[in-house]
Each structure stands twice: as C-alpha cells, then as structure tokens.
Design an enzyme around this catalytic site. Structure first.
Site, PDB file in Angstrom:
ATOM      1  N   GLU A   1       5.467  -3.029 -12.899  1.00 35.05           N
ATOM      2  CA  GLU A   1       4.682  -2.316 -12.048  1.00 35.05           C
ATOM      3  C   GLU A   1       3.465  -1.516 -12.318  1.00 35.05           C
ATOM      4  OE1 GLU A   1       5.326  -2.789  -9.072  1.00 35.05           O
ATOM      5  OE2 GLU A   1       7.228  -3.698  -9.429  1.00 35.05           O
TER       6      GLU A   1
ATOM      7  N   TRP B   1       1.151  -4.310 -12.754  1.00 35.62           N
ATOM      8  CA  TRP B   1       0.642  -4.810 -11.533  1.00 35.62           C
ATOM      9  C   TRP B   1      -0.829  -3.984 -11.237  1.00 35.62           C
ATOM     10  CZ3 TRP B   1       0.224  -8.224  -7.780  1.00 35.62           C
ATOM     11  CH2 TRP B   1       1.252  -9.192  -7.601  1.00 35.62           C
TER      12      TRP B   1
ATOM     13  N   TRP C   1     -10.601 -11.657  13.527  1.00 35.38           N
ATOM     14  CA  TRP C   1     -10.040 -10.561  13.627  1.00 35.38           C
ATOM     15  C   TRP C   1     -10.149  -9.894  15.103  1.00 35.38           C
ATOM     16  CZ3 TRP C   1      -6.847  -9.808  10.027  1.00 35.38           C
ATOM     17  CH2 TRP C   1      -7.017 -10.148   8.773  1.00 35.38           C
TER      18      TRP C   1
ATOM     19  N   ASN D   1       6.224   2.352  -1.147  1.00 40.27           N
ATOM     20  CA  ASN D   1       5.677   0.867  -1.372  1.00 40.27           C
ATOM     21  C   ASN D   1       6.015  -0.180  -0.463  1.00 40.27           C
ATOM     22  OD1 ASN D   1       3.980  -1.284  -2.868  1.00 40.27           O
ATOM     23  ND2 ASN D   1       5.967  -2.127  -3.216  1.00 40.27           N
TER      24      ASN D   1
ATOM     25  N   TRP E   1      -7.898  -6.308   7.854  1.00 40.95           N
ATOM     26  CA  TRP E   1      -7.362  -5.523   6.398  1.00 40.95           C
ATOM     27  C   TRP E   1      -8.240  -4.581   6.114  1.00 40.95           C
ATOM     28  CZ3 TRP E   1      -9.838  -5.206   2.061  1.00 40.95           C
ATOM     29  CH2 TRP E   1     -10.713  -6.530   1.707  1.00 40.95           C
TER      30      TRP E   1
ATOM     31  N   TRP F   1      -3.894  -4.565  -0.359  1.00 42.48           N
ATOM     32  CA  TRP F   1      -4.111  -4.958   1.182  1.00 42.48           C
ATOM     33  C   TRP F   1      -4.725  -6.344   1.353  1.00 42.48           C
ATOM     34  CZ3 TRP F   1      -3.650  -3.041   6.102  1.00 42.48           C
ATOM     35  CH2 TRP F   1      -3.139  -1.987   6.138  1.00 42.48           C
TER      36      TRP F   1
HETATM   37  P1  FAD Z   1       6.503   3.279  -8.826  1.00 45.91           P
HETATM   38  O1  FAD Z   1       7.330   2.288  -8.155  1.00 45.91           O
HETATM   39  O2  FAD Z   1       7.165   4.332  -9.414  1.00 45.91           O
HETATM   40  O3  FAD Z   1       5.644   2.669  -9.836  1.00 45.91           O
HETATM   41  C1  FAD Z   1       4.948   3.100 -11.119  1.00 45.91           C
HETATM   42  C2  FAD Z   1       3.543   2.828 -11.004  1.00 45.91           C
HETATM   43  O4  FAD Z   1       3.227   1.573 -11.119  1.00 45.91           O
HETATM   44  C3  FAD Z   1       2.839   3.423  -9.686  1.00 45.91           C
HETATM   45  O5  FAD Z   1       2.406   4.713  -9.625  1.00 45.91           O
HETATM   46  C4  FAD Z   1       1.496   2.509  -9.841  1.00 45.91           C
HETATM   47  O6  FAD Z   1       0.311   2.986 -10.575  1.00 45.91           O
HETATM   48  C5  FAD Z   1       2.255   1.277 -10.001  1.00 45.91           C
HETATM   49  N1  FAD Z   1       2.541   0.398  -9.130  1.00 45.91           N
HETATM   50  C6  FAD Z   1       3.667   0.216  -8.446  1.00 45.91           C
HETATM   51  N2  FAD Z   1       3.642  -0.689  -7.664  1.00 45.91           N
HETATM   52  C7  FAD Z   1       2.317  -1.129  -7.551  1.00 45.91           C
HETATM   53  C8  FAD Z   1       1.644  -2.099  -6.744  1.00 45.91           C
HETATM   54  N3  FAD Z   1       2.372  -3.101  -5.855  1.00 45.91           N
HETATM   55  N4  FAD Z   1       0.316  -2.459  -7.092  1.00 45.91           N
HETATM   56  C9  FAD Z   1      -0.208  -1.828  -8.106  1.00 45.91           C
HETATM   57  N5  FAD Z   1       0.128  -0.760  -8.646  1.00 45.91           N
HETATM   58  C10 FAD Z   1       1.615  -0.504  -8.554  1.00 45.91           C
HETATM   59  N6  FAD Z   1      -0.971   1.990  -5.324  1.00 45.91           N
HETATM   60  C11 FAD Z   1      -1.885   2.945  -5.820  1.00 45.91           C
HETATM   61  O7  FAD Z   1      -1.536   3.683  -6.755  1.00 45.91           O
HETATM   62  N7  FAD Z   1      -2.904   3.187  -4.705  1.00 45.91           N
HETATM   63  C12 FAD Z   1      -3.323   2.803  -3.542  1.00 45.91           C
HETATM   64  O8  FAD Z   1      -4.215   3.105  -2.981  1.00 45.91           O
HETATM   65  C13 FAD Z   1      -2.253   1.787  -3.255  1.00 45.91           C
HETATM   66  N8  FAD Z   1      -2.356   1.267  -2.033  1.00 45.91           N
HETATM   67  C14 FAD Z   1      -1.551   0.112  -1.481  1.00 45.91           C
HETATM   68  C15 FAD Z   1      -1.764  -0.236  -0.215  1.00 45.91           C
HETATM   69  C16 FAD Z   1      -0.855  -1.513   0.145  1.00 45.91           C
HETATM   70  C17 FAD Z   1      -1.160  -2.078   1.465  1.00 45.91           C
HETATM   71  C18 FAD Z   1       0.436  -1.473  -0.633  1.00 45.91           C
HETATM   72  C19 FAD Z   1       1.178  -2.647  -0.303  1.00 45.91           C
HETATM   73  C20 FAD Z   1       0.297  -1.125  -1.602  1.00 45.91           C
HETATM   74  C21 FAD Z   1      -0.324  -0.118  -2.385  1.00 45.91           C
HETATM   75  N9  FAD Z   1      -0.257   0.536  -3.765  1.00 45.91           N
HETATM   76  C22 FAD Z   1      -1.389   1.373  -4.209  1.00 45.91           C
HETATM   77  C23 FAD Z   1       0.684   0.421  -4.475  1.00 45.91           C
HETATM   78  C24 FAD Z   1       2.078   0.915  -4.514  1.00 45.91           C
HETATM   79  O9  FAD Z   1       2.697   0.897  -3.103  1.00 45.91           O
HETATM   80  C25 FAD Z   1       1.932   2.321  -5.162  1.00 45.91           C
HETATM   81  O10 FAD Z   1       1.480   2.108  -6.302  1.00 45.91           O
HETATM   82  C26 FAD Z   1       3.459   2.850  -5.164  1.00 45.91           C
HETATM   83  O11 FAD Z   1       4.056   3.033  -3.933  1.00 45.91           O
HETATM   84  C27 FAD Z   1       3.343   4.217  -5.684  1.00 45.91           C
HETATM   85  O12 FAD Z   1       4.430   4.981  -5.648  1.00 45.91           O
HETATM   86  P2  FAD Z   1       5.231   5.265  -7.391  1.00 45.91           P
HETATM   87  O13 FAD Z   1       4.194   5.875  -8.023  1.00 45.91           O
HETATM   88  O14 FAD Z   1       6.402   6.142  -6.860  1.00 45.91           O
HETATM   89  O15 FAD Z   1       5.497   3.721  -7.507  1.00 45.91           O
END
Ligand code: FAD
Length: 476
Positions: A272, A275, A303, A338, A356, A379
């Site tokens: 993650e 990502w 749209w 997420n 979007w 997005w």
């Molecule tokens: P954990 O599952 O604990 O993951 C640890 C870290 O890994 C996160 O803090 C984050 O930095 C990174 N990470 C995890 N999943 C993703 C992912 N899919 N993409 C990129 N990094 C990821 N994340 C943001 O940090 N900022 C945003 O503005 C953002 N907008 C999003 C918008 C949409 C439509 C979607 C589907 C996802 C978005 N995410 C965003 C990705 C993800 O949802 C969040 O990073 C995650 O929910 C954060 O929660 P956590 O720290 O508990 O994640």
C-alpha cells in the site's frame, strides 16, 4: 557572525528523517524554518479539512522545533515573492527544502531556486517525501510505469534508502521561542473533528506502533472491512509528512523480521505504501492529473451535470446504505475507509455519470488526508481512466459489496442510524425489504431514509454498455 540556514517546510512537518532539516541542523549555527500558506493560484491550495489539520500540525511542530533550537516563521502569500524576500532579510548561507512533485509545484520551486541562486544563496533540495524519487524507478526503455505490479517490483529491487537517525540539534537556540505559532480560531464545523484525531509526529508514530502491535496481524483481510478498525489510519500523517514514509517502510520490515508470522500483513502494508509512490510517479510524469484523464479510456462518456444527485451524494442521502455511511463518515471525521471510497466513487462516476473531477474536488475539500497524488490518482483509477485502473465497464454494486464486506451491517448501523434496526439481511437494501420488515425497523423510505436516487441495474448496464443518451430516465 553565526551562520544561518533557512529551511522551507512544505509536506514534511517532522523532526525525524527530514533530510532538509537534518542538513541544516548538521551545520550548527542558527536554523530558521519557514512555512508559507501559499496564495499562488497556480498551486493547489489545501481544502477545508486539510487546512484544519495543517493548523494543528504547525502548532505542534513549532513547539518541537523550538525544543530543537529552531524558530518557525509562518507567513501567507506567494512563495515566489516571499521566499526571496525572507532570504534577503535573514541572509542565510543556505536554503534547503524537501522536494514536491506536481508540475506546478516543480515549476514554482525551480523558479525560486534560480532566483535565490542568482542572488548568491546556496540552495539544495532533498528527497524526503517518497520511498524513491519518481525518476529513480523507470521501465527498461527509460519511461514511466503504467502498471503497478512491475513498478512495485522495480521499486523493491532498487531498495528504499534507510531513514536518517534523529540528530542531536546543534542549532543556536537563542532565537527560538517556545511560542512561535499562534494558530487561528477553528472554523465552526471543525469542532466535531477536534476530539477525533491527535495530530503531530509523536501521535503518528504512536499509531504506527499500535498498528504493528495490534492490527497488522489481520491487516491483509480486515483492511477491507469498514466496520472494523483494520487499517493504520496513517494517511493524514503521511499527507503532511508528520511521519516519514521511509521510516514506516523500514520500521515495518524490521518488525516483520522479528515476527515472521506477520509477514502477510506486513507485505500488504508495504504494498500500500508503494501505491502511494505509484500515484506520485504518475503525478510527476503526466500532465496535471487533477484535470486531465491519464488514459484516453472514457472520453466517450458524456458527464451528467446533475446537482441534485451530487448534493444527495455529498450529504449521504443516496438511498444506498454503504455509500451514505461512507459519505457521512467523511463529513464527520475527515476520513473514509478505502473500500468505501471506491464504492462512493463508483456510484458517482458510473451510476450517476458525474464527472470524477467533481467527486475528487469534494474529497479534496473534506478529507484530512487529501493528497495531491493519491486523490486524483485513485479517482481516475475508479473512473477507469487512471493508470492500472479497473476497466470503465467494471461497476461496483454497493449492495453486493456491502453484503460482502459489512455482512452484519456494523458500519451502516454506526453511520446511518436510521437503519440501525434493520435486520442484517436487508440492511444493505432497505428498498427491497418487505414493507412489514421496514415498518418494524422504523424505516419509511422517502421519509426518514431516501429512496435510491438511481436505478442500480439499468445505470450499471448503461455504464457497461456506455450508452448514456437516455440517462434522464434512470433517476428517481
Ligand atoms: P492503510 O491501509 O493503513 O495503508 C497505509 C498507507 O498506505 C496509507 O496511509 C496510504 O498512505 C497508503 N495507501 C493505502 N492504500 C492506498 C491507495 N489505494 N492509494 C494510495 N496510497 C494508499 N489516500 C490518501 O492518502 N489521500 C487521498 O486523498 C486519497 N484519496 C482517495 C480517493 C479515492 C476515490 C480512493 C478510492 C482512494 C483514495 N486514497 C487516498 C487511498 C486510500 O483510500 C487511503 O490511503 C487509505 O484509505 C488511508 O487509510 P489508512 O492510512 O488506514 O490506510
């Protein structure tokens, strides 16, 4: 004369593993840090929720910096005017910062660097916000990656540099005051968030250690369950650089070596973090990803400018319980799970056919972790035009997803209390429940909980077949 270093802080509000700050402290002498609330309209300014987080974060960090003998100046204006002016006033020998990656940010920073150098200052930028710099990972032919898995493989092969050890500050403490930053009064709506988050570097690492001790063992599975505390919630700390992503990487790796039974959770967590770098890789290499589709996969979509549906979506009043729960969680806490982010984004872009960019902007304003790369990147991923995205014709069904990931409706009961008494079987589809079941649960559709705002079946079919000319017929 005592030498002085000026550190321009941006998304790196931490003492540990902060290369620009570390290089300044290593010199000895006086260290001044500056944070600029940018007003340059070419830059993407933080939305409301992120601004709220930022103010608290600056306030905490000012105290930490003061203890390290560093004064923090906070100013508002255009960096390209302010920074050269401050440099001329303070006359530092060196100006340091950690890099940022959006095209407009790079342009701004390059301009300032050139101007400062022309005025005789030594300016150095450092790598402090990512696992690796976006240009350090490239395909065999030298270009950017479009697919996550080979990107992740290449990044792992290169290896993530070790974080810096926390430096004993040698800075001249004379100018540092413990009370350098007075944060402005909080907006009214932010009161609800104040008790929910503890902000700053120490709190961030506290969460990380709790995550390793308590959550990582089930993370690989429970990260998809929105009703559980199954993820790290580190995203806002990463957004503002209160924690270092490299420190998290090596901390998790080290923990995994000591606790081999946790390897699947640790691996998933590292993936993650990659990502996040993958989105920055795209941000760096592509044209403004907040505005332009990265891939030409959905340009045929017309749209739909439906303000009523958009409003219902923002307020958590779509009639689809898991979507409503997510949107209300976002509004109440500044964060959303997420899995649910994917579902709300899919309903908006695929079923409601709303651009979007509108959803991305709403998230930008309401998320405390609103991130310049991950938000537009994700997005676009959901909409089908991002890199390594699901094809645009893959439409999430919020009922099926709800039943799968929130089988007992725990998440719904927390965020949509109107449905709290619905039986598990119907909680994700109150509109299909027999009338007497709804009555018993105190749910009257259209009165205390909305009817679905769009017909799920036909709108999903329309998205799949991408014929959207007759979309007006689908809205309730
Ligand atoms: P954990 O599952 O604990 O993951 C640890 C870290 O890994 C996160 O803090 C984050 O930095 C990174 N990470 C995890 N999943 C993703 C992912 N899919 N993409 C990129 N990094 C990821 N994340 C943001 O940090 N900022 C945003 O503005 C953002 N907008 C999003 C918008 C949409 C439509 C979607 C589907 C996802 C978005 N995410 C965003 C990705 C993800 O949802 C969040 O990073 C995650 O929910 C954060 O929660 P956590 O720290 O508990 O994640």
């Amino acid at each position: 004369m005592v030498s002085r270093a000026l550190v321009w802080l941006r998304n790196d509000l931490r003492l540990g593993d902060n290369p620009a700050l570390d290089a300044a402290l290593a010199r000895g002498g006086t260290v001044t840090a500056i944070y600029i609330h940018e007003k340059d309209t070419a830059q993407r300014l933080p939305g409301g929720a992120a601004q709220w987080w930022l103010e608290q974060s600056l306030s905490f960090f000012a105290q930490q910096l003061a203890k390290a003998g560093v004064e923090l100046l906070v100013q508002t204006g255009e960096s390209k005017d302010l920074l050269p002016k401050i440099a001329k006033d303070l006359k530092p020998e060196v100006v340091f910062w950690n890099r940022r990656y959006a095209p407009s940010e790079r342009e701004c920073d390059a301009h300032i660097k050139a101007e400062l150098r022309q005025s005789g200052f030594t300016v150095t930028s450092f790598s402090g916000n990512l696992l690796l710099e976006p240009w350090q990972v490239e395909t065999g032919s030298g270009g950017p990656y479009q697919v996550f898995t080979p990107f992740a493989r290449a990044l792992r092969q290169k290896g993530v540099p070790a974080p810096l050890r926390l430096r004993e500050s040698k800075a001249n403490t004379s100018s540092a005051s413990q009370d350098t930053y007075k944060r402005p009064a909080q907006p009214h709506w932010a009161e609800k968030m104040a008790g929910l988050w503890d902000i700053g570097e120490e709190a961030g690492y506290g969460h990380f250690h709790d995550f390793l001790d308590e959550t990582v063992k089930t993370y690989a599975e429970s990260r998809d369950i929105p009703g559980k505390h199954g993820t790290s919630k580190l995203s806002p700390y990463l957004r503002f650089g209160e924690v270092s992503v490299r420190q998290l990487w090596h901390g998790a790796l080290h923990y995994g070596e000591q606790h081999t039974s946790l390897s699947s959770g640790i691996e998933k967590f590292l993936s993650e973090l990659i990502w996040r770098d993958f989105h920055y890789h795209q941000l760096y290499h592509r044209k403004d990803i907040t505005r332009y589709d990265m891939r030409d996969a959905i340009s045929h979509i017309e749209w739909h400018d439906n303000s009523t549906a958009f409003d219902a979506w923002t307020k958590g009043q779509t009639g689809f319980p898991i979507v409503d729960a997510g949107m209300r969680q976002l509004w109440a806490t500044g964060w959303m799970h997420n899995r649910v982010r994917m579902l709300v984004a899919s309903l908006l872009t695929k079923n409601l056919l709303i651009d979007w960019r509108r959803g991305e902007e709403w998230f930008w304003d309401t998320l405390v972790d609103a991130d310049i790369a991950s938000n537009p990147g994700s997005w676009q991923w959901v909409a089908g035009c991002g890199m390594d995205a699901a094809p645009y014709f893959r439409v999430f069904n919020p009922v099926v997803q709800g039943e799968r990931f929130d089988a007992k409706g725990t998440y719904i009961r927390q965020w949509v209390p109107e449905l709290a008494n619905m039986p598990d079987k119907w909680i994700h589809k109150p509109f299909d429940a027999p009338e007497d079941i709804r009555e018993k649960a105190g749910v009257t559709l259209g009165t205390n909980y909305p009817q679905p705002i769009v017909d799920l079946k036909s709108s999903s079919h329309r998205a799949r077949s991408s014929k959207n000319a007759d979309h007006n017929d689908l809205f309730a």
